[in-house]
Write a protein that holds these residues in place. Structure first.
Motif, PDB file in Angstrom:
ATOM      1  N   VAL A   1       2.015 -10.755 -26.108  1.00  0.00           N
ATOM      2  CA  VAL A   1       2.863  -9.613 -25.757  1.00  0.00           C
ATOM      3  C   VAL A   1       2.317  -8.933 -24.506  1.00  0.00           C
ATOM      4  N   VAL A   2       3.181  -8.682 -23.550  1.00  0.00           N
ATOM      5  CA  VAL A   2       2.809  -7.989 -22.315  1.00  0.00           C
ATOM      6  C   VAL A   2       3.588  -6.683 -22.236  1.00  0.00           C
ATOM      7  N   LEU A   3       2.877  -5.585 -22.097  1.00  0.00           N
ATOM      8  CA  LEU A   3       3.454  -4.259 -21.895  1.00  0.00           C
ATOM      9  C   LEU A   3       2.952  -3.710 -20.560  1.00  0.00           C
ATOM     10  N   PHE A   4       3.760  -2.916 -19.899  1.00  0.00           N
ATOM     11  CA  PHE A   4       3.354  -2.347 -18.614  1.00  0.00           C
ATOM     12  C   PHE A   4       4.172  -1.096 -18.334  1.00  0.00           C
ATOM     13  N   ASP A   5       3.695  -0.301 -17.390  1.00  0.00           N
ATOM     14  CA  ASP A   5       4.433   0.857 -16.892  1.00  0.00           C
ATOM     15  C   ASP A   5       4.835   0.589 -15.444  1.00  0.00           C
ATOM     16  N   TYR A   6       6.089   0.844 -15.118  1.00  0.00           N
ATOM     17  CA  TYR A   6       6.504   0.748 -13.718  1.00  0.00           C
ATOM     18  C   TYR A   6       5.766   1.788 -12.885  1.00  0.00           C
ATOM     19  N   VAL A   7       5.601   1.494 -11.600  1.00  0.00           N
ATOM     20  CA  VAL A   7       4.954   2.455 -10.701  1.00  0.00           C
ATOM     21  C   VAL A   7       5.750   3.764 -10.726  1.00  0.00           C
ATOM     22  N   GLY A   8       5.049   4.860 -10.988  1.00  0.00           N
ATOM     23  CA  GLY A   8       5.685   6.163 -11.108  1.00  0.00           C
ATOM     24  C   GLY A   8       5.921   6.578 -12.545  1.00  0.00           C
ATOM     25  N   SER A   9       5.682   5.669 -13.490  1.00  0.00           N
ATOM     26  CA  SER A   9       5.912   5.950 -14.906  1.00  0.00           C
ATOM     27  C   SER A   9       4.606   5.829 -15.682  1.00  0.00           C
ATOM     28  N   GLY A  10       4.550   6.522 -16.819  1.00  0.00           N
ATOM     29  CA  GLY A  10       3.418   6.385 -17.731  1.00  0.00           C
ATOM     30  C   GLY A  10       2.080   6.588 -17.056  1.00  0.00           C
ATOM     31  N   LEU A  11       1.176   5.632 -17.288  1.00  0.00           N
ATOM     32  CA  LEU A  11      -0.180   5.712 -16.742  1.00  0.00           C
ATOM     33  C   LEU A  11      -0.350   4.826 -15.508  1.00  0.00           C
ATOM     34  N   SER A  12       0.747   4.551 -14.812  1.00  0.00           N
ATOM     35  CA  SER A  12       0.670   3.706 -13.614  1.00  0.00           C
ATOM     36  C   SER A  12      -0.093   4.419 -12.506  1.00  0.00           C
TER      37      SER A  12
ATOM     38  N   ALA B   1      10.347  10.734 -10.650  1.00  0.00           N
ATOM     39  CA  ALA B   1      11.502  10.781 -11.539  1.00  0.00           C
ATOM     40  C   ALA B   1      12.793  10.877 -10.734  1.00  0.00           C
ATOM     41  N   GLN B   2      12.783  11.718  -9.716  1.00  0.00           N
ATOM     42  CA  GLN B   2      13.977  11.880  -8.880  1.00  0.00           C
ATOM     43  C   GLN B   2      14.300  10.597  -8.121  1.00  0.00           C
ATOM     44  N   HIS B   3      13.265   9.947  -7.608  1.00  0.00           N
ATOM     45  CA  HIS B   3      13.480   8.726  -6.840  1.00  0.00           C
ATOM     46  C   HIS B   3      14.033   7.618  -7.740  1.00  0.00           C
ATOM     47  N   PHE B   4      13.381   7.388  -8.867  1.00  0.00           N
ATOM     48  CA  PHE B   4      13.806   6.313  -9.763  1.00  0.00           C
ATOM     49  C   PHE B   4      15.207   6.581 -10.303  1.00  0.00           C
ATOM     50  N   ALA B   5      15.536   7.852 -10.529  1.00  0.00           N
ATOM     51  CA  ALA B   5      16.875   8.197 -11.019  1.00  0.00           C
ATOM     52  C   ALA B   5      17.943   7.802 -10.006  1.00  0.00           C
ATOM     53  N   ARG B   6      17.697   8.077  -8.751  1.00  0.00           N
ATOM     54  CA  ARG B   6      18.681   7.714  -7.718  1.00  0.00           C
ATOM     55  C   ARG B   6      18.840   6.202  -7.617  1.00  0.00           C
ATOM     56  N   VAL B   7      17.717   5.504  -7.637  1.00  0.00           N
ATOM     57  CA  VAL B   7      17.782   4.041  -7.566  1.00  0.00           C
ATOM     58  C   VAL B   7      18.513   3.494  -8.792  1.00  0.00           C
ATOM     59  N   THR B   8      18.245   4.069  -9.953  1.00  0.00           N
ATOM     60  CA  THR B   8      18.849   3.590 -11.193  1.00  0.00           C
ATOM     61  C   THR B   8      20.344   3.873 -11.243  1.00  0.00           C
ATOM     62  N   PHE B   9      20.713   5.144 -11.102  1.00  0.00           N
ATOM     63  CA  PHE B   9      22.091   5.536 -11.368  1.00  0.00           C
ATOM     64  C   PHE B   9      23.056   5.271 -10.211  1.00  0.00           C
ATOM     65  N   LEU B  10      22.528   4.963  -9.033  1.00  0.00           N
ATOM     66  CA  LEU B  10      23.398   4.619  -7.904  1.00  0.00           C
ATOM     67  C   LEU B  10      23.411   3.118  -7.629  1.00  0.00           C
TER      68      LEU B  10
END
Length: 243
Positions: free
Chosen positions: A26-37, A166-175
């Motif tokens: 099992v591999v778990l990770f946090d994206y850059v900008g999330s969690g403990l990244s 959070a703001q950056h990832f939100a724009r990339v995600t929702f747009l």
């Protein structure tokens, strides 16, 4: 390989992962900008689209020397996993998409769930009031109003994410709009769709299924956009049956 959704981290898989640890690596990770990244690794240009996050997925797989990966992605990670598999198909044996959406914005006959103005308003509120946005959106995203502790956990996860990221990832995600990419994906895919989901409605799951000839769609008797937290048993059973 379990990949979290927007505003979350790898801890969100804690109710699902134990069922796979005895039989699989099992591999778990946090994206850059999330969690403990490592926040210093953030590069606005690299992460200006979901392809930057997909490149990270490929780098993790290569660094760990993995192949025949089963990629399990929640929400935006469904499209990130798809982009990674399109780029490097030999690395991926199968993909599980939980609440996928190739585009959140309604467009002609396509029903993504939101008008463009709705998304723009949400992003503006996030820019101006991160805590207020988190408090408003967490119950909507989570659903299950009879279990407020779930929404509280999601809100806390949103709030602990650095606002700039959070703001950056939100724009990339929702747009983002990855509808044209779906026809390029030839990896065997399972789509897990909640019967009621305010973020990725049933019509979106059905659309993804139609676009992917190698896909299977399961509509779960579950509510909300985070069934791996609210209904981990059915999610685990569906994944195990698929793989």
């Amino acid at each position: 390989m379990f990949a979290h959704g927007y505003g979350c981290d790898q801890n969100m898989w804690r109710a699902v992962v134990p069922s796979f640890e005895d039989e699989y690596r099992v591999v778990l990770f946090d994206y850059v900008g999330s969690g403990l990244s490592d926040l210093s690794s953030f590069n606005r240009t690299r992460y200006s689209s979901l392809t930057g996050y997909a490149a990270d997925v490929i780098e993790i797989i290569e660094e760990l020397g993995l192949d025949r990966v089963t990629f399990i992605g929640h929400s935006v990670s469904s499209m990130i996993g798809a982009l990674a598999a399109i780029e490097r198909p030999k690395l991926f044996e199968q993909i599980v998409m939980i609440g996928p959406s190739p585009s959140y914005i309604n467009d002609g006959d396509y029903v993504g769930g939101f008008g463009r103005s709705d998304i723009e308003d949400l992003l503006e509120m996030l820019d101006n009031n991160h805590a207020g946005w988190s408090a408003m959106m967490a119950p909507i995203i989570m659903g299950n109003p009879d279990r407020p502790e779930l929404a509280a956990e999601l809100e806390a996860s949103f709030c602990k994410t650095d606002p700039v990221h959070a703001q950056h990832f939100a724009r990339v995600t929702f747009l983002s709009d990855n509808r044209s990419d779906l026809v390029k994906l030839h990896t065997r895919t399972l789509i897990l769709q909640c019967a009621e989901d305010a973020i990725a409605p049933l019509s979106v799951g059905q659309y993804v299924h139609r676009c992917l000839p190698e896909s299977q769609l399961i509509v779960m008797d579950a509510t909300g956009h985070c069934p791996h937290l609210s209904s981990p048993g059915p999610v685990t059973d569906a994944i195990r049956a698929f793989i």
